[in-house]
Write an enzyme that holds these catalytic residues in place. Structure first.
Site, short mmCIF file in Angstrom:
data_model
loop_
_atom_site.label_atom_id
_atom_site.label_comp_id
_atom_site.label_asym_id
_atom_site.label_seq_id
_atom_site.Cartn_x
_atom_site.Cartn_y
_atom_site.Cartn_z
N HIS A 110 0.80 -1.23 0.00
CA HIS A 110 0.00 0.00 0.00
C HIS A 110 0.83 1.27 0.00
CE1 HIS A 110 -3.38 -2.72 0.50
NE2 HIS A 110 -4.00 -1.78 -0.18
N GLU A 136 -11.15 -10.99 -5.47
CA GLU A 136 -9.72 -11.01 -5.15
C GLU A 136 -9.32 -12.31 -4.47
OE1 GLU A 136 -8.90 -7.52 -2.74
OE2 GLU A 136 -10.85 -7.63 -1.78
N ASP A 194 -4.53 -8.44 -4.58
CA ASP A 194 -4.67 -9.62 -3.74
C ASP A 194 -4.82 -10.88 -4.58
OD1 ASP A 194 -4.41 -8.83 -1.03
OD2 ASP A 194 -6.29 -7.73 -1.22
N CYS A 252 -9.89 -2.97 -10.17
CA CYS A 252 -9.33 -1.85 -9.39
C CYS A 252 -7.96 -2.21 -8.82
CB CYS A 252 -10.29 -1.40 -8.31
SG CYS A 252 -10.72 -2.71 -7.17
#
Ligand code: PEP
Ligand code: MG
Length: 579
Positions: free
Chosen positions: A190, A433, A457, A504
């Protein structure tokens, strides 16, 4: 010196380094004459004062660059340097052992580190690292090895850290942080994702950044190639200045795609939307040419604070984003996805051995219904103000989707009772995911209004390769044939049920991936705001039918390297728009 890491956020940044870590040192040791004792003690005292003034400057820089929490480390180091117990012991050693200041400081430091390390209290044991750090700082000054370029005050720094947590990254101040380098982390950790959305050039997974770089070193970060130059030759600096100019020129050239529709050369429309973490990002995304929000990572509203955001605070944050994009452009709000590399200090969950496989996201929300329903209320209320869609993360089974929808229905009924206006026909989708969900996509598509594929993921689970581990970058690779096949499977399963599919995960903004995904029929691409215009420029040059054929070819290929080369040779425009 050149370090090769992982390209995390494109662009070039240059400037003085600010290293957020300790380093180690070998110490000179010699005897001194009795008449030198006084002078040696004064030499030590003067350099301790100098170290304190350096630390004071560092506190200011760190506060501006990463926030007060990180700056506290240096505050406590000053406190230790001012503590007579430590520095007094060093001066005493000069006198009693008749040794030089460096050796005396080293002895005093080792003695006090020994005491701290033997303590029960973990917090006090950690002070040992601070003693080591300040000792090294004073030793470098004593030995005159600190003749590194002085940092211009207020000049933006290149932050070098072992790791930056998502909340550290969220607090980075763009005006004081030119770029950053971390030792660990992958392209979809992240901190990397946030660097891209904040348009801060960054390299992660450099492995040795904090070992090789010292505060004050001149550093170039090439966030497009994943390279870090430490104190480079003037010729390299010149080369990079030219590269910065080319980068800015490309950005200007892309501006003309700002107001244009996202369609292929043969007129096929897709949606190019952005991933955001807060309401301010929504405005920046709109300005970067995004046609909506494909992923609002709401967990960032919960980070960098001491308690949960209230329903009202959340409602405001969602409403603002909805209003920025108006009635037509979608804002997809994902419910809380805490866990993995995103922690909440005030949510006291037990440490897990495998956080990415753990009690996270929807799994936790279905348990902590009060917390979840507060968020759902805020989202449902905000749905009256724009084109909000709701999305559940980490869905693994149909039963989880049903439970989540049941809680949503409860909230909607309660709000109806309370006479609160909201959009009853708000679309409710899920992220795909978890490989298990991908394999039952046909079943899920019957009960979800849309899918958004979360490749960050999904890739790590399909390939069993932690997205944070820089050593596994070759597996953590969206072009792996297994990943492409599962993505294709999900898109076709949703389309058979008449549902639209977006993506996304970071793959959606990858220029080499876009032709394949377009060919597979992906309807919506959600990426960092800064990637939207290049994606649109590329899209304008693609033919949907040719890309369908390309996708079919790629699905038969056997290695990620060949797949990338094949796509890039078939679509030369990729190189034209690459940052
Ligand atoms: C993903 O997993 O692809 C995703 C978009 O979610 P996050 O990166 O927040 O886990
Ligand atoms: Mg995810």
């Amino acid at each position: 010196m050149l370090l090769q890491g992982i390209a995390a956020a494109p662009g070039v940044a240059m400037g003085p380094a600010l290293v957020l870590k300790n380093d180690t040192h070998t110490v000179q040791r010699y005897e001194i004459a009795p008449e030198q004792i006084q002078e040696e003690a004064e030499r030590l005292e003067a350099h301790i004062r100098l170290a304190i003034s350096q630390l004071e400057a560092l506190i200011e820089q760190t506060r501006a660059a990463v926030g007060s929490e990180q700056a506290k480390i240096f505050e406590s180091q000053i406190w230790l340097l001012e503590d007579e117990e430590f520095t007094g012991a060093a001066k005493e050693a000069i006198l009693s052992k008749r040794i030089n200041a460096e050796a005396a400081l080293d002895d005093a430091s080792k003695a006090i580190i020994g005491i701290f390390e033997s303590m029960e209290d973990e917090h006090l044991r950690e002070r040992a690292a601070d003693i080591r750090d300040i000792t090294n700082r004073v030793l470098r000054l004593l030995e005159g090895k600190d003749a590194r370029p002085q940092q211009e005050s207020g000049a933006p720094v290149i932050l070098v850290a072992h790791d930056l947590t998502p909340s550290d990254t969220a607090q980075l101040d763009r005006s004081s942080t030119a770029g950053f380098v971390t030792d660990i982390g992958g392209r979809t950790s992240h901190s990397a994702i946030m660097a891209r959305s904040m348009e801060i050039p960054a390299v992660v997974g450099s492995r040795e950044g904090t070992v090789q770089v010292r505060t004050g070193d001149y550093v170039i970060v090439d966030g497009s190639l994943g390279q870090v130059y430490i104190n480079p030759e003037p010729a390299i600096i010149e080369e990079y200045k030219a590269k910065q100019i080319r980068f800015a020129a490309r950005r200007d050239e892309l501006k003309k795609y700002g107001g244009q529709p996202s369609r292929t050369a043969d007129g096929h429309r897709v949606e190019l939307v952005a991933n955001i973490g807060n309401a301010q990002d929504a405005l920046a995304a709109k300005q970067s040419g995004a046609e909506g929000i494909g992923l609002y990572r709401t967990e960032f509203l919960y980070m960098g604070r001491q308690q949960f955001p209230t329903e009202q605070e959340q409602f405001q944050a969602y409403k603002v984003a909805a209003e920025i994009f108006g009635k037509d452009q979608p804002v997809i709000i994902r419910t809380l996805d805490i866990g993995g590399d995103k922690e909440l200090p005030y949510l006291d969950l037990p440490k897990e051995a495998n956080p990415f496989l753990g009690y996270r996201a929807i799994r936790m929300c279905l348990d902590e219904t009060e917390l979840f329903k507060t968020q759902l209320r805020a989202i449902v209320k905000a749905s009256a103000y724009g084109n909000i869609k709701l999305m559940f993360p980490m869905i693994a089974t149909l039963q989880e989707l049903r439970q989540a929808k049941a809680l949503l229905a409860e909230v909607q009924n309660e709000l109806e009772w309370e006479n609160v206006k909201f959009n009853r026909s708000m679309e409710v989708g899920i992220m795909i995911e978890v490989p298990g969900a991908a394999l039952v996509a046909d079943q899920l598509a019957k009960e979800a209004d849309f899918f958004s594929i979360g490749t960050n993921d999904l890739v790590q689970y399909v390939m069993a390769a932690d997205r944070m581990n820089e050593r596994l970058a070759y597996l953590n690779e969206p072009f792996q044939p297994a990943v492409l096949r599962i993505i294709d499977h999900v898109i076709q399963a949703a389309h058979r049920e008449g549902k639209w599919v977006g993506m996304c995960g970071e793959m959606a903004g990858n220029l080499t991936a876009i032709p394949i995904l377009l060919g597979m029929g992906l309807d919506e691409f959600s990426m960092s705001g800064g990637a939207v215009l290049a994606a649109r420029a590329l899209l304008h040059q693609l033919d949907r039918h040719e890309m369908k054929q390309l996708a079919d070819e790629v699905l038969q290929m056997t290695s990620s390297e060949h797949i990338k080369l094949h796509v890039e040779s078939r679509v030369p425009a990729i190189a034209e728009w690459r940052a």
